[in-house]
Design a protein around this motif. Structure first.
Motif, mmCIF file in Angstrom:
data_model
loop_
_atom_site.group_PDB
_atom_site.id
_atom_site.type_symbol
_atom_site.label_atom_id
_atom_site.label_comp_id
_atom_site.label_asym_id
_atom_site.label_seq_id
_atom_site.Cartn_x
_atom_site.Cartn_y
_atom_site.Cartn_z
ATOM 1 N N PHE A 98 0.835 -1.215 0.000
ATOM 2 C CA PHE A 98 0.000 0.000 0.000
ATOM 3 C C PHE A 98 0.862 1.254 0.000
ATOM 4 O O PHE A 98 0.665 2.166 -0.816
ATOM 5 C CB PHE A 98 -0.930 -0.004 1.212
ATOM 6 C CG PHE A 98 -1.616 1.311 1.448
ATOM 7 C CD1 PHE A 98 -2.772 1.628 0.755
ATOM 8 C CD2 PHE A 98 -1.107 2.236 2.350
ATOM 9 C CE1 PHE A 98 -3.410 2.851 0.952
ATOM 10 C CE2 PHE A 98 -1.730 3.466 2.554
ATOM 11 C CZ PHE A 98 -2.880 3.766 1.860
ATOM 12 N N TRP A 387 -10.221 -8.248 2.457
ATOM 13 C CA TRP A 387 -9.497 -7.909 3.685
ATOM 14 C C TRP A 387 -9.931 -8.726 4.902
ATOM 15 O O TRP A 387 -9.393 -8.530 5.988
ATOM 16 C CB TRP A 387 -9.620 -6.415 4.013
ATOM 17 C CG TRP A 387 -9.068 -5.534 2.958
ATOM 18 C CD1 TRP A 387 -7.774 -5.426 2.546
ATOM 19 C CD2 TRP A 387 -9.806 -4.600 2.148
ATOM 20 N NE1 TRP A 387 -7.657 -4.501 1.534
ATOM 21 C CE2 TRP A 387 -8.889 -3.972 1.269
ATOM 22 C CE3 TRP A 387 -11.156 -4.237 2.095
ATOM 23 C CZ2 TRP A 387 -9.275 -3.008 0.349
ATOM 24 C CZ3 TRP A 387 -11.535 -3.288 1.174
ATOM 25 C CH2 TRP A 387 -10.608 -2.679 0.318
ATOM 26 N N PHE A 399 -4.967 -4.492 -1.298
ATOM 27 C CA PHE A 399 -4.122 -3.418 -0.778
ATOM 28 C C PHE A 399 -3.482 -2.644 -1.930
ATOM 29 O O PHE A 399 -3.263 -1.429 -1.820
ATOM 30 C CB PHE A 399 -3.049 -3.977 0.156
ATOM 31 C CG PHE A 399 -3.459 -3.946 1.605
ATOM 32 C CD1 PHE A 399 -3.659 -2.741 2.257
ATOM 33 C CD2 PHE A 399 -3.659 -5.114 2.313
ATOM 34 C CE1 PHE A 399 -4.046 -2.696 3.586
ATOM 35 C CE2 PHE A 399 -4.048 -5.090 3.641
ATOM 36 C CZ PHE A 399 -4.242 -3.877 4.280
#
Length: 428
Positions: A98, A387, A399
């Motif tokens: 991320f 997630w 992500f």
């Protein structure tokens, strides 16, 4: 700054209270707690990094996803501690991806230059999976390379989103207005609509050949909804519905496992100890949770519901946290989708607007389909809950998409004042 740390401390409180309860029950061992410590440290370092590099994007997007993530980590630990050991590492790697995407991707608009390469890459990857993939759960959706396996369909989602956003941003006006008059209808010409239909058609046919019908449903919904959001033409929805019904009917007669799933969906009580066992146990678990749940670690669904850490993890959450906890999780997903739409509205260029909206639509569609499956509103599809469900491929790709979304948000707040559009410049 204060708000950032309060949110992160709240997230870590949920994680460690949950793990503490499971440790007392003997579910969370020392190794899991150590990995949870590494994850917690990385989460705090990330929050500090946001302040250090002056991140100005959406402040609620990542914390909301992290809240969803820690709920998934706690329940995977509760269901299968051995799987939780891997999931914590995947979660740490996901956070790393991320931040890499958020800060290393200088200009998200550069992704739009790879429009046809992304679309072609998606089709080629699906074809390779069909020819050389491994069949699991009735669908050929896994590739094994060097002893490691990954679900190629997850990577295809990213490629398809980039293709859709870039293609629709360039041809938006023609798709909305049309150039060919047929009676009272004004339709786009084949040169405009052709590549869009060919790319989508090839992808869906390959997914159908892989018997990955859950992912095919996600892709079809993504194509139709993004096209509608961009053009605002109800005509496309009107055409998409009969196509969906006719292809769904065809798939029912072509694939025996689809017939079994539909029959089980219509009447799981006809064979509650056989074909209907999964959905029956899921409904028992959800119903047993009532309003406030049985309490973390006190439900029986974790040992009774098949695929509890993957396809049916929501059922276990609903049993042990009750209707209140299940609705809280749904609200978190709703916040993610709404923040994605808000980022879409604020984006400085049309490509960013469509890409952000597409990511929101994808996450929302996946959540609705899997939750409808475990509650018997739709036949089971076998796709993971973003997630939350156990699995590295889904977690890392989501992500990655989250990083792109945050990059768009950050770019909208700090990007150039002028954006080029077809050779012209206009104020962003």
């Amino acid at each position: 700054m204060k708000r950032v740390w309060i949110l992160r401390l709240l997230i870590l409180s949920i994680l460690w209270v949950g793990l503490g309860v499971l440790a007392l029950d003997g579910k969370a061992n020392e190794q899991i707690l150590w990995q949870a410590g590494v994850f917690s440290l990385l989460l705090l370092i990330g929050a500090a990094l946001e302040k250090l590099v002056a991140y100005q994007g959406d402040p609620f997007l990542l914390p909301t996803v992290q809240m969803i993530l820690v709920i998934g980590l706690v329940f995977i630990t509760r269901i299968r501690p051995a799987s939780a050991l891997k999931q914590f590492w995947w979660a740490c790697l996901g956070l790393f991806i991320f931040y890499c995407v958020l800060y290393a991707l200088r200009d998200y608009r550069a992704l739009g230059r790879f429009r046809y390469l992304s679309g072609l890459g998606a089709v080629v990857l699906l074809l390779i999976t069909l020819l050389f993939g491994v069949t699991q759960g009735g669908a050929t959706s896994w590739l094994h390379i060097g002893g490691m396996g990954f679900e190629s369909e997850e990577l295809v989602k990213v490629a398809m989103l980039i293709f859709l956003a870039s293609y629709l941003s360039e041809h938006e006006e023609v798709l909305r207005v049309g150039t060919v008059q047929i009676g009272r209808l004004s339709l786009p010409d084949w040169r405009t609509l052709g590549p869009f239909l060919v790319m989508g058609g090839f992808s869906l046919l390959l997914l159908a050949a892989q018997k990955s019908l859950g992912t095919a449903l996600v892709f079809y919904s993504l194509y139709v909804l993004v096209l509608y959001v961009v053009t605002e033409r109800v005509l496309y929805l009107g055409v998409a519905l009969p196509v969906f019904l006719s292809t769904g009917t065809l798939g029912y007669f072509l694939f025996s496992h689809v017939q079994v799933r539909v029959a089980t969906w219509l009447n799981p009580w006809g064979d509650p100890s056989g074909g209907g066992y999964q959905i029956a146990q899921s409904l028992f678990a959800i119903g047993g949770g009532k309003i406030l749940g049985t309490g973390l670690g006190n439900g029986i669904g974790a040992s009774q519901v098949p695929a509890a850490s993957t396809d049916f993890i929501f059922s276990i959450i609903a049993e042990e946290l009750g209707f209140a906890g299940a609705m809280a999780l749904l609200m978190l997903f709703l916040v993610v989708v709404l923040r994605a739409f808000h980022i879409s509205i604020q984006a400085a260029d049309r490509f960013g607007q469509i890409l952000a909206a597409g990511i929101g639509i994808l996450v929302g569609t996946e959540a609705i389909i899997i939750l409808a499956g475990v509650t018997k509103l739709l036949p089971l599809t076998g796709i993971p809950l973003p997630w939350v469900s156990y699995g590295g491929s889904s977690l890392l790709i989501h992500f990655l998409l989250l990083g792109i979304l945050a990059n768009i948000s950050h770019g909208s707040a700090t990007g150039p004042l002028y954006v080029k559009n077809k050779g012209r410049e206009y104020a962003a």
